[in-house]
Design an enzyme around this catalytic site. Structure first.
Site, short mmCIF file in Angstrom:
data_model
loop_
_atom_site.label_atom_id
_atom_site.label_comp_id
_atom_site.label_asym_id
_atom_site.label_seq_id
_atom_site.Cartn_x
_atom_site.Cartn_y
_atom_site.Cartn_z
N HIS A 22 2.06 17.60 -1.70
CA HIS A 22 1.05 16.59 -1.40
C HIS A 22 -0.26 17.06 -2.00
O HIS A 22 -0.81 18.08 -1.60
CB HIS A 22 0.92 16.38 0.11
CG HIS A 22 0.18 15.14 0.48
ND1 HIS A 22 0.73 13.88 0.35
CD2 HIS A 22 -1.07 14.96 0.95
CE1 HIS A 22 -0.15 12.98 0.75
NE2 HIS A 22 -1.26 13.61 1.11
N LYS A 167 -2.26 4.15 -0.09
CA LYS A 167 -3.49 4.91 -0.26
C LYS A 167 -3.29 5.90 -1.38
O LYS A 167 -2.24 6.55 -1.47
CB LYS A 167 -3.79 5.63 1.05
CG LYS A 167 -4.86 6.70 0.99
CD LYS A 167 -5.25 7.09 2.40
CE LYS A 167 -6.00 8.40 2.43
NZ LYS A 167 -6.64 8.64 3.74
N LYS A 169 -4.90 9.19 -3.43
CA LYS A 169 -5.87 10.27 -3.41
C LYS A 169 -6.54 10.35 -4.79
O LYS A 169 -5.85 10.32 -5.82
CB LYS A 169 -5.18 11.59 -3.09
CG LYS A 169 -4.80 11.71 -1.62
CD LYS A 169 -6.03 11.96 -0.77
CE LYS A 169 -5.66 12.25 0.69
NZ LYS A 169 -6.87 12.43 1.51
N ASP A 198 -8.97 7.33 -1.60
CA ASP A 198 -9.72 8.34 -0.86
C ASP A 198 -10.21 9.39 -1.84
O ASP A 198 -9.40 10.06 -2.49
CB ASP A 198 -8.82 8.98 0.21
CG ASP A 198 -9.59 9.96 1.10
OD1 ASP A 198 -10.80 10.12 0.91
OD2 ASP A 198 -8.94 10.54 2.01
N GLU A 224 -12.55 5.17 0.46
CA GLU A 224 -12.79 6.14 1.53
C GLU A 224 -13.62 7.31 1.01
O GLU A 224 -13.27 7.93 0.00
CB GLU A 224 -11.43 6.62 2.05
CG GLU A 224 -11.53 7.60 3.19
CD GLU A 224 -10.17 7.96 3.78
OE1 GLU A 224 -9.19 7.23 3.53
OE2 GLU A 224 -10.08 9.00 4.46
N ASP A 249 -14.99 9.09 6.44
CA ASP A 249 -14.02 10.03 7.04
C ASP A 249 -14.72 11.38 7.29
O ASP A 249 -15.14 11.65 8.41
CB ASP A 249 -12.80 10.18 6.12
CG ASP A 249 -11.74 11.11 6.71
OD1 ASP A 249 -11.88 11.53 7.88
OD2 ASP A 249 -10.76 11.44 6.00
N LYS A 273 -9.83 10.32 13.59
CA LYS A 273 -8.74 11.30 13.68
C LYS A 273 -8.93 12.11 14.95
O LYS A 273 -10.02 12.68 15.15
CB LYS A 273 -8.79 12.27 12.49
CG LYS A 273 -8.59 11.62 11.13
CD LYS A 273 -8.74 12.65 10.01
CE LYS A 273 -8.54 11.99 8.65
NZ LYS A 273 -8.94 12.86 7.53
N GLU A 327 -2.87 5.24 9.27
CA GLU A 327 -2.16 5.98 8.23
C GLU A 327 -1.37 7.10 8.92
O GLU A 327 -1.32 8.22 8.44
CB GLU A 327 -3.13 6.55 7.20
CG GLU A 327 -4.20 7.45 7.81
CD GLU A 327 -5.07 8.17 6.79
OE1 GLU A 327 -5.00 7.86 5.59
OE2 GLU A 327 -5.81 9.08 7.21
MG LIG Z 1 -9.81 10.97 4.09
#
Ligand SMILES: [Mg+2]
Length: 373
Positions: A22, A167, A169, A198, A224, A249, A273, A327
Site C-alpha cells: 500500500h 480514492k 493516493k 488524497d 483530501e 484530514d 478517525k 473508507e
Molecule cells: Mg488522508
C-alpha cells in the site's frame, strides 16, 4: 453485577501481511503493524482496542512501537484501578501523563468501551447513543498501479457491487505527472465511478494553486488535504477559490482543530478517525463541532484491522453527522485476519455486526501467529 474495575492492561504488536503493498506519499507498507491492547476487568471481562497508524510514524509521529511504550509505561498505570465506565475521567488522567499521543490513547479507550459493553452484554454503539444506521457507504483505495490495472480493479469491484467510489493516493510523484495519471483514469471511467484523491499534505500553496484546477477539471469529486497540516488558512483559500469539495484530514487531529477548520471555512468535509483523534469520545466531540458548523463527516481510516475498524463503524453508525460515507476498508487490505467472523462488505457498504462489545471474537491462534517476537 460485574466488577468493572480495570485489573490489567496488556499489549502486543501484531504484524499482519497486506494483500498488496500500500503506497503512501512517502512510504510503502507491505504489512500492517497493529498494537493490540486488551483491558481486563476484575470480573474477567476482556475488551480489545487497536493502535494503528497508516504505515508507520510518517503520518502523525506515532507508530505501533511508540504506542506500546506510551500505553505500557504511562497510560495503563493511570487506567488500572479505575472502572471501564469512567471513560471521561480516564481520558483526563491520560491527558495528565501524555501530551498528544492520540493514537495510543485511542487504543486503550476503545478497549475500555469494548470491555464495558461486553460486561453489560450490549453492543458498543448502545454506549454511544444507539444506532441511527446499520451500515455505511464504503469507498476503496487503489494502489499505485498502471492505468489499465486500475480500470480493471474498479470495474471488477463495481460489478461485484463492493464499492461505488474510489480514492487515489497522490503526492509520491511529480505533481504534473501525478495529475496526468489521475486525469487519464477519470477520462477512461467517464463518470462511471466517483473518484477522490488524497494528497496527504504534500503540496505547498503554490503547487496546489497551479495543479488543483486540472483535477477539478477532470471531475474529481473530493480533494483530501492537499496542503500542510498546520496551514489551515491555505486550505481555506483553496476551499473558497475552487468549485470542489475539500476534506481536512491531517489538519483535524482534535475537536479544537475541527473548530479551527469551521471558523476559517477551510473544508466542506472532515475526515473523522477514532485513531488520530484519541478515541470514540473525541470522535463524537469532533462530529458535534462539524455538525454545528454544517461540515460533513467522513468515517476515515488509518488502515486499522478488524477491531479498530469496528470501533469506527460503531461510531459512524451511532452519529447522524457521518453524512459523507466511510473508507472503513482496512480489514480488506489484510491478507489474513485474526477475528473469527469477517466484517461484511456488500452493496457498496460496510455492515455493523451483531453481538456484544465491538461484535467480534478474536481468533487466538491467529493472534499468536502474528505476534511480533
Ligand atoms: Mg488522508
Amino acid at each position: 453485577m460485574s466488577d468493572l474495575t480495570i485489573r490489567s492492561v496488556e499489549t502486543r504488536i501484531l504484524d499482519v501481511p497486506l494483500i498488496r503493498p500500500h503506497k503512501f506519499a512517502t512510504t510503502t507498507a507491505t504489512a500492517q503493524a497493529i498494537l493490540l491492547v486488551s483491558v481486563t476487568t476484575e470480573s474477567g471481562v476482556v475488551g480489545y482496542g487497536e493502535g494503528v497508524t497508516p504505515g508507520g510514524p510518517w503520518w502523525g509521529g506515532e507508530s505501533a512501537e511508540t504506542m506500546q511504550v506510551l500505553v505500557e509505561k504511562y497510560l495503563a498505570p493511570v487506567a488500572v484501578g479505575r472502572r471501564v465506565d469512567e471513560i471521561p475521567a480516564v481520558l483526563e488522567a491520560m491527558e495528565g501523563v501524555v501530551a498528544r499521543g492520540r493514537f495510543a490513547k485511542a487504543a486503550l479507550e476503545i478497549a475500555m468501551f469494548d470491555a464495558w459493553a461486553r460486561a453489560l452484554d450490549v453492543p458498543v454503539r448502545s454506549l454511544l447513543g444507539g444506532a441511527v444506521r446499520d451500515s455505511i457507504e464504503c469507498t476503496w483505495a487503489l494502489g499505485a498501479m498502471p492505468l489499465e490495472e486500475m480500470v480493471a480493479e474498479i470495474d471488477e469491484l463495481m460489478a461485484a457491487d463492493r464499492h461505488r467510489t474510489f480514492k487515489l493516493k497522490m503526492g509520491a510523484l511529480e505533481p504534473a505527472e501525478d495529475v496526468a495519471r489521475i486525469a487519464a483514469l477519470a477520462e477512461r471511467l467517464n463518470g462511471r465511478a466517483g473518484l477522490r484523491v488524497d494528497i496527504n499534505a504534500r503540496w505547498d500553496r503554490f503547487t496546489a494553486n497551479v495543479h488543483l484546477p486540472a483535477l477539478v477539471e477532470a471531475g474529481i469529486e473530493l480533494i483530501e488535504q492537499p496542503t500542510p497540516t498546520e496551514q489551515v488558512e491555505v486550505l481555506a483559500e483553496l476551499n473558497r477559490s475552487l468549485p470542489v469539495q475539500f476534506m481536512a484530514d491531517e489538519s483535524v487531529q482534535s475537536p479544537h482543530d475541527a473548530l479551527e477548520v469551521a471558523r476559517r471555512d477551510a473544508a466542506g468535509v472532515i475526515a473523522v478517525k477514532t485513531t488520530k483523534l484519541g478515541g470514540l469520545t473525541r470522535g463524537k466531540e469532533t462530529v458535534a463541532i462539524a455538525r454545528a458548523a454544517g461540515i460533513a463527516c467522513h468515517a476515515a481510516t488509518s488502515l486499522e484491522g478488524p477491531i479498530g475498524t469496528l470501533a469506527s463503524l460503531h461510531l459512524a453508525c451511532a452519529e447522524p453527522g457521518f453524512n459523507y460515507g466511510s473508507e472503513l476498508f482496512g480489514p480488506l487490505l489484510l491478507a489474513e485476519t485474526y477475528v473469527t467472523t469477517p466484517i461484511r462488505y456488500e452493496e457498496g457498504r460496510v455492515h455493523l455486526p451483531e453481538g456484544p462489545g465491538l461484535g467480534v471474537q478474536l481468533d487466538h491462534d491467529a493472534v499468536e501467529r502474528f505476534t511480533r517476537r
